[in-house]
Design an enzyme around this catalytic site. Structure first.
Site, short mmCIF file in Angstrom:
data_model
loop_
_atom_site.label_atom_id
_atom_site.label_comp_id
_atom_site.label_asym_id
_atom_site.label_seq_id
_atom_site.Cartn_x
_atom_site.Cartn_y
_atom_site.Cartn_z
N ASP A 369 0.71 -0.96 0.02
CA ASP A 369 -0.15 -0.12 -0.13
C ASP A 369 0.81 1.16 -0.23
O ASP A 369 2.08 1.19 0.10
CB ASP A 369 -1.05 -0.04 1.25
CG ASP A 369 -1.83 1.26 1.35
OD1 ASP A 369 -2.34 1.78 0.30
OD2 ASP A 369 -2.05 1.90 2.36
N LYS A 370 0.25 2.44 -0.16
CA LYS A 370 1.05 3.66 -0.23
C LYS A 370 0.97 4.24 0.94
O LYS A 370 1.79 4.50 1.75
CB LYS A 370 0.69 4.54 -1.38
CG LYS A 370 1.66 5.73 -1.48
CD LYS A 370 1.22 6.62 -2.81
CE LYS A 370 0.18 7.33 -2.18
NZ LYS A 370 0.17 8.48 -1.15
N THR A 371 -0.30 4.87 1.37
CA THR A 371 -0.59 5.79 2.41
C THR A 371 -0.49 5.13 3.52
O THR A 371 -1.07 4.06 3.91
CB THR A 371 -1.96 6.57 2.17
OG1 THR A 371 -2.00 7.02 0.86
CG2 THR A 371 -2.12 7.34 3.44
N GLU A 458 -8.15 14.83 7.89
CA GLU A 458 -9.40 15.72 8.51
C GLU A 458 -8.65 16.52 9.61
O GLU A 458 -9.14 17.50 9.60
CB GLU A 458 -10.60 14.82 9.02
CG GLU A 458 -11.49 14.06 8.09
CD GLU A 458 -12.65 13.67 8.72
OE1 GLU A 458 -12.78 13.25 9.83
OE2 GLU A 458 -13.79 13.65 7.93
N ASP A 776 -1.22 -1.13 6.13
CA ASP A 776 -1.68 -0.78 7.35
C ASP A 776 -2.89 -0.49 7.75
O ASP A 776 -3.48 -0.19 8.98
CB ASP A 776 -0.80 0.78 7.70
CG ASP A 776 -1.39 2.06 6.75
OD1 ASP A 776 -1.79 1.68 5.72
OD2 ASP A 776 -1.54 2.89 7.54
N ASN A 779 -8.45 -1.41 4.40
CA ASN A 779 -8.95 -1.69 2.85
C ASN A 779 -7.52 -2.38 2.48
O ASN A 779 -7.62 -2.87 1.25
CB ASN A 779 -8.72 -0.27 2.27
CG ASN A 779 -7.31 0.44 2.35
OD1 ASN A 779 -6.60 0.24 3.29
ND2 ASN A 779 -7.11 1.36 1.54
#
Length: 1089
Positions: A369-371, A458, A776, A779
């Site tokens: 994953d990236k984020t 957010e 992490d 998803n």
């Protein structure tokens, strides 16, 4: 708990009928009305059980599971044959090793289950307070029943008022999705008027959750015990098997074939030998009447079984327990590694399963994953755009740095009202909360507010609005409070929140201003917002969004619209109806959301930076150097993801990019035709660059132009779901051919399910490559469970990925040592263990087979029953276990710093046919030396000075002594990393064998019918010839191995000398090279085919 301030009458609510998949929970054990009969409810207790066994079912259940293993079941059959049939060896020889293996495995599994019982008791015995007869009563958690506790409302804050509450909750049946809950509560007043409202995931407090912003709550337990979501999530993980386990099964089949062949050969030759009458019935061994009357076919079958029993030790049953112990104990080295400890979260690595340790050394593909994985998931507000004007840096009264970005270049800055509208949207459109002890009234301490949210984005946006003078100061009585630039408090009534989800990729809030106006504010990805705003407004912001994406920033678009009172009444009714529905609520909510979020007005966009994790670039470079293919699977925009890939060195400046995206295929009217053209074009180019004659694609990467592939979710769907006509049915195969030739692949705009589809597609490639997924967030769980090895990052998006993974580490950088050092060593150790077990058992049983040719195939054992029993249990078990735990054939620092060493063991190299045949022929050679060396020694009529002749048990003992010393010293020769434990178990095992032999042969044992080993060992060692023979045979057996070690050392020394000379010459002509860590600006066209 979130509380809705008003309750609509039940008559207005849709979905009043009770669905089949729902349950009704009566609050406080009261009937909802005095006129209705109350039927006692039956729900499961609150006791959590994650253990597999109880005290009563442990023995039968554990035995059943263990005998499902082929080797254990095989030895059980052999043991039963020995008990029922007259076999040459005692049933103890098979029964005792089997009992040892079963016992040790049962103890290990029992201990693991005891740990689960202990964890369960911590939860079940924890203290909770319940409301009973208007009193707070202290009880253990496991004694809670479903109707005890009561949910909080605005006015019910005492035990007495709670006890008088009459209500019923209808909700869905237990299911494991942590983020889904569908229900409604009906509250009955004294006047029998029913007040109803919906219940969603925001109203559900999961078992095991911790209160952070609330001192206490009252709640009603809707799910208890094994019906809680936490308990339901214990199940569902697929059982993963490593490549080593598959190799073990293949080797077992080969050795089982060898066993059957030996038994068949000996049975056949026995009857050939007995075809001569004198050999069949010599004068000293006349057959009985029963033997004469026995059918020959039955006698042959019995003889075949007897030979099977005699040779059954070629199957290493104790190998399974040794492998399990090696995996279980070896997993602690990962947990104990101090390099995996992260001071920020005060945690280290975690091993959730020890069955895949060696698989870490066999990875071919890494899906990340990236984020939050490659990046920190620590967001910082960088800039924003309002009507095409860029605002960057701290602004005073929102008129600080402003730059034009877009076609409206004649504006200095946006209109003041638009600026304030945009900043209000940032302050209102979120789910951020303020820590209770920091929440303040007034404006003097607003700078000390502490924001909390499940999403770091957010918090960054709320802090960004604060930089420009608009501060969110909390929610009070359902009203969101904002401090504006004039230090005035504005209040907005929060009417509805349209929560974010991965399908919509946006969220909205509906609020009412103090003037009575109703506004909708929406923020989301550009692909989700642009189609829902006025088309003429898009161009003002699109250029800004694209430039920020190229710079590697995460972008969100902000929009709003005014809602007329009549429209709001309709929207409110639709939302309430959808929320009150128990069946198909999500689909109805999605449809209502879709209708509401239309015809909006675009205000602007935000840019948030997610910093790259420490050493992420170095880790990916090391993985590439190790021959691993790294794929990045992300839901972000292509430009943002591409910039991150350059920054973390997934793509180099020299990498030529091939794009399969919506942008590249929309150039044609028929997308499928254009996609087919691009696939064919890319395949031709790559096939020309990497011809089939290239032996190793991993090595070819360093010799040829590197290629990278970029694909988005919509194009991937087109490839996977293409039509079945002749022009497009081979999309998938061509796509896979392209992917295999690329050094790196970036998949952007990916849904969680698509991530799992990608992993599954690569898993099913020819050759079954080993896949590893690391992420992490929730998803990422689907791809973590789908891959061979799943690794979770203990990140800021919760711990669901960590809980569902096989291994969990704090940072992405830890993947380097986990694979290159731990994975490498685990694989080498267990591969050596497996080969060594088959080797030493073939050495053990081959002399027994050869002995049959010299004893008339009479099934006479060569070894004593005690030696048969103790060989695998005591004499040779501990040295290989210590080796498989402690061996470091290469230093850990060297393995970490030189990733190319990882390629030497890839493809299950140490358990292929070549190494297997080497170990098998080595065992055959040594077993032949053991037997015939001793046989030639016995050609002398006497081995003692007193002319006493040795017997067959002395012969077998000499062979067994040479065997034990040879296989143990072979392991000593293979050991590179010596510790006091290695010395203790290796020399201790040899000393124990000598001690046991003296002890076993030095006493007349009353429980033995025949004292055939009495004084045999001591008498054997009294002969100088025997000493010389034993030493000579050990040396001859080990000579090929010693010679091979000497040749390897000479070759390694010459290689080092040549390498040092080459480095000295290269240092004179080396040009410095610069590789940028982070590319903020680059030409897209120059790197795209």
């Amino acid at each position: 708990m979130q509380v809705v301030p008003s309750f609509p009458p039940a008559s207005e609510c849709a979905g009043e009928e009770k669905g089949v998949g729902t349950r009704t929970v009566f609050v406080g054990n009261h009937p909802v009305s005095e006129t209705e009969a109350y039927i006692a409810q039956r729900f499961c207790g609150n006791r959590i059980v994650s253990s597999k066994y109880t005290l009563w079912n442990f023995l039968p259940k554990n035995l059943f599971e263990q005998f499902r293993r082929i080797a254990n079941f095989y030895f059980l059959i052999i043991f039963l044959v020995q008990v029922t049939v007259d076999t040459p060896t005692s049933p103890v020889t098979s029964g005792l090793p089997l009992f040892f293996v079963i016992t040790v495995t049962a103890i290990k599994q029992g201990y693991e289950d005891w740990l689960r019982h202990r964890a369960d008791n911590e939860v079940n015995k924890s203290t909770v307070y319940i409301i009973e007869n208007a009193q707070r009563v202290r009880k253990e958690s496991e004694k809670i029943k479903t109707h005890y506790a009561v949910r909080d409302t605005i006015t019910l804050c005492t035990a007495d008022s709670i006890d008088k509450l009459r209500a019923a909750i209808e909700c869905e049946q237990p299911q494991p999705d942590l983020y889904k809950f569908v229900g409604r509560i009906n509250i009955y007043s004294n006047s029998l008027q029913v007040v109803a409202r919906s219940l969603g995931p925001e109203n559900l407090l999961l078992k095991g959750a911790t209160l952070k912003n609330t001192k206490k709550i009252y709640g009603i337990a809707v799910y208890t015990g094994m019906e809680t979501k936490m308990a339901l999530n214990y199940q569902g993980k697929s059982q993963k098997r490593s490549a080593v386990e598959k190799s073990i099964n293949a080797f077992l089949i080969v050795y089982l074939f060898i066993l059957l062949t030996k038994a068949a050969v000996c049975t056949t030759l026995k009857y050939v030998w007995q075809s001569t009458p004198y050999n069949d019935e010599p004068w000293y061994n006349q057959k009985t009447l029963k033997e004469h009357e026995t059918l020959k076919v039955l006698k042959m079958f019995t003889d075949f079984l007897s030979f099977m029993v005699l040779f059954n030790f070629i199957i290493p049953v104790s190998m399974y327990v040794t492998v399990e112990m090696q995996k279980f104990l070896g997993s602690f080295f990962i947990s104990w590694d101090k390099d995996f400890y992260d001071e920020e979260i005060n945690e280290g690595a975690l091993v959730n399963t020890s069955d895949l340790n060696e698989e870490l050394g066999q990875v071919d593909y890494v899906f990340t994953d990236k984020t939050g994985t490659l990046t920190e998931n620590s967001m910082e507000f960088i800039e924003c755009c309002i009507d095409g004007h860029k605002y960057k840096g701290v602004a005073q009264e929102a008129d600080g740095l402003s730059q034009t970005d877009g076609p409206l270049t004649y504006f200095d800055k946006a209109d003041k009202n638009r600026e304030e509208l945009f900043l209000r949207a940032l302050c209102l459109c979120h789910t951020v909360e303020i820590r209770a002890n920091d929440a303040v009234d007034g404006t003097t301490e607003s700078a000390e507010l502490t924001y909390m949210s499940s999403s770091p984005d957010e918090i960054a946006l709320v802090k960004g609005a604060k930089k420009y003078g608009f501060t969110f100061v909390g929610i009070r009585n359902g009203h969101m409070r904002v401090e504006n630039q004039r230090k005035e408090i504005e209040e907005y009534e929060l009417l509805h929140t349209l929560n974010f989800d991965s399908v919509r990729r946006r969220m909205s809030v509906i609020v009412r201003t103090q003037a009575g106006d109703i506004l909708l504010f929406c923020k989301g990805a550009d692909s989700a917002v642009f189609p829902r705003v006025q088309s003429h407004e898009i161009e003002l912001t699109k250029a800004h969004v694209e430039r920020n994406a190229v710079d590697g920033y995460r972008t969100l678009c902000v929009a709003f619209k005014e809602i007329a009172p009549d429209d709001y009444k309709r929207i409110n009714r639709q939302l309430i109806e959808a929320k009150m529905t128990l069946q198909g609520r999500e689909e109805k909510m999605e449809k209502v959301f879709d209708d509401i979020e239309t015809n909006m007005n675009l205000i602007g966009a935000t840019a948030v930076e997610d910093k790259l994790q420490d050493q992420a670039a170095e880790t990916i470079e090391a993985l590439h150097a190790a021959g691993l293919k790294v794929w990045v699977l992300t839901g972000d925009k292509m430009e943002t993801a591409k910039s991150t890939c350059y920054a973390c060195r997934l793509f180099q400046t020299s990498t030529e990019l091939l794009e399969l995206t919506t942008k590249t295929i929309e150039e044609s009217e028929r997308k499928e035709d254009r996609l087919h053209e691009l696939l064919i074009e890319y395949r031709k180019k790559l096939m020309h660059e990497f011809p089939k004659s290239t032996r190793s694609l991993k090595k070819a990467w360093t010799e040829h132009q590197e290629y990278g592939l970029i694909i988005d979710g919509s194009t991937l769907s087109l490839i996977l779901n293409s039509s079945q006509d002749s022009s497009s049915n081979n999309y998938k195969s061509i796509f896979l051919q392209i992917c295999m030739k690329c050094t790196a692949v970036l998949c952007c705009r990916m849904a969680p399910l698509q991530k799992a589809q990608i992993v599954r597609m690569v898993k099913n490639l020819k050759g079954s490559p080993i896949t590893l997924s690391i992420g992490d967030g929730a998803n990422d769980v689907s791809m973590i469970l789908e891959s061979h090895v799943g690794i979770g990052i203990k990140g800021k998006e919760g711990r669901q990925a960590s809980r569902n993974s096989d291994y969990s580490v704090p940072k992405f950088k830890h993947l380097r040592k986990l694979l290159l050092a731990h994975g490498h060593l685990y694989y080498v150790r267990i591969a050596h263990l497996v080969q060594y077990f088959f080797y030493k058992n073939l050495c053990f049983i081959l002399p027994q087979f050869l002995y049959q040719f010299f004893c008339g195939f009479s099934q006479q054992p060569l070894y004593d029953a005690a030696y048969l029993t103790m060989y695998n249990i005591c004499f040779t078990s501990l040295p290989i276990l210590a080796y498989s735990l402690l061996e470091q054939h290469i230093n850990i620092d060297t393995l970490t710093s030189d990733p190319r060493l990882y390629m030497k063991i890839s493809g299950n190299a140490m358990l292929q046919l070549g190494p297997f045949l080497y170990w098998t022929f080595l065992a055959a050679f040594e077993g032949t030396v053991f037997f015939f060396g001793t046989y030639f020694l016995f050609q002398t009529s006497s081995l003692e000075e007193n002319a006493k002749v040795y017997g067959n048990w002395t012969f077998g003992t000499i062979v067994f002594t040479v065997l034990v010393f040879t296989v143990t010293l072979k392991l000593a020769l293979d050991t590179h990393f010596w510790t006091w434990i290695n010395h203790f178990v290796i020399w201790g095992s040899l000393a124990f064998y000598i001690f046991f032999s003296f002890f076993w042969g030095g006493i007349i044992w009353p429980f033995l019918k025949q004292q055939r080993m009495y004084f045999v060992f001591a008498q054997m060692l009294s002969s100088v010839s025997t000493w010389l023979a034993i030493i000579l045979l050990i040396f001859i057996s080990l000579f090929p191995e010693i010679l091979l070690i000497v040749l390897k050392n000479v070759r390694r020394r010459n290689a080092r000398r040549n390498l040092s000379c080459k480095r000295a010459s290269d240092s004179l002509s080396t040009r410095p090279s610069v590789r940028p860590l982070l590319l903020r600006t680059f030409s897209d066209e120059s790197n795209i085919l």
